[in-house]
Design a protein around this motif. Sequence first.
Motif: not given
Length: 433
Positions: A20, A58, A115, A310
């Motif tokens: 991340a 996200l 990711l 994240i």
Amino acid sequence: MSDSTHYDALVCGAGVGGLASARALGELGLRVLLVDRQRAPLDVAKGEVLQPGALRVLRRWGTERLLRERSAVGLDRLVVRTARGDALMALDYRQLPDGDRQLLAHDHLAILTSLADGLGPEVEIRRGVLVQEPLRDDTGRVTGLRLTQKGVSHDVRAPLVVAADGISSRLRRAVGIGGRRVDYPHRLVSLDIAGPAWRPEDFAAYLTDRGLRLAYPLPGGRVRLYLQTRSDELRGLDRGRLEEWAAQAVGEVPALHGLVPALAAAAGSRQIFSVTRFLSDRLAAPGLALVGEAAYAVHPMAAQGMNTAITSAAALAEQIGRRLGDRPAAGGPSRLDTATVDAALHAYQAERLPFLVQAAQTSGNAARMVTDLSWPGRVVGRRAVRCTGANPRLLHTVTYNMAGLGPRPLTPLDRLQQIGLLPDPRAHLVPAG
């Protein structure tokens, strides 16, 4: 030996926090080197449930879309239940603002892969690399990393180093950042159950006299099951006796009886691990930021650790982006200098540390309510579950905080009302949104 390749940032650790961080920094147009000691990502039972706060990030990156295309399971509620399945406290995510009304569940490896698949050309990944130590200048500021790959050591320098190297972070210890680490007095057994006759419809924690039984659905008709056990309870058990123990542990929970026939086939998937909570004293040192479990770790019951990794990665990149101005051209000379980086790190710590302190308290309280097997712990924990579950105002606040949309701290008065020691005349006043 020195690496002559130019990088703006070095990220140590290719778990969720490291990936991340690399994704967020790369989005700024910065050249990032991401290193990890593992030659391939590990498929482990951790970090499988994404909260709305992390999903906001996200979604912006396109990672949520990838996960949904790859069969992620949407969940509406996080529920604490009796052994018979009666709901005692239901965190209903459908009451949250638009866009934040679901949890998302998928395998940890699928989340890592999604990711990684979203990384741009600004990010280089090197696996099978051991980080020996941080490099520092005469003032003690971190200026890079000493790496070893295939027996050859070399130095790589960059204005920013991100330590996402886990709860035992070598980089955190090297720069002298301490923290409070507490080991829970129990362990967890994880099972991946394929094709059971019954599947939970939500993220469900079942209360028993022998501890937590946690179950939630995964893609492909599977169920993730966690079983709490005393630290020494499984010592010396062979596979057959471990299967008997698991069958008994599940059989004691009538609501989970539909899983029993599939337990024997799931025995090979078992993972047994200790459980720890940790909060770092600081999130940064000159030239270095902590992200993920290097800074913060919680009990899996709370479904918070991966999510805060994240959102912390995004917060770090946001602070740097505010100070960069125009987006730098990838591969060109660095737009980062020590003053820019350290100002961003100071702001990152000031913003995120209070959030993590509050998240740690919320997570710790949630875990304690359902895992503490001492007599006082069971009495207070069960009482808190029931009283919170019956109080719409407190329930909404806890849901909001668990979703990662807070913090909305509970006051001392709230906590007395949460365990039923005081009446709550405002119980019906649910905040809007």
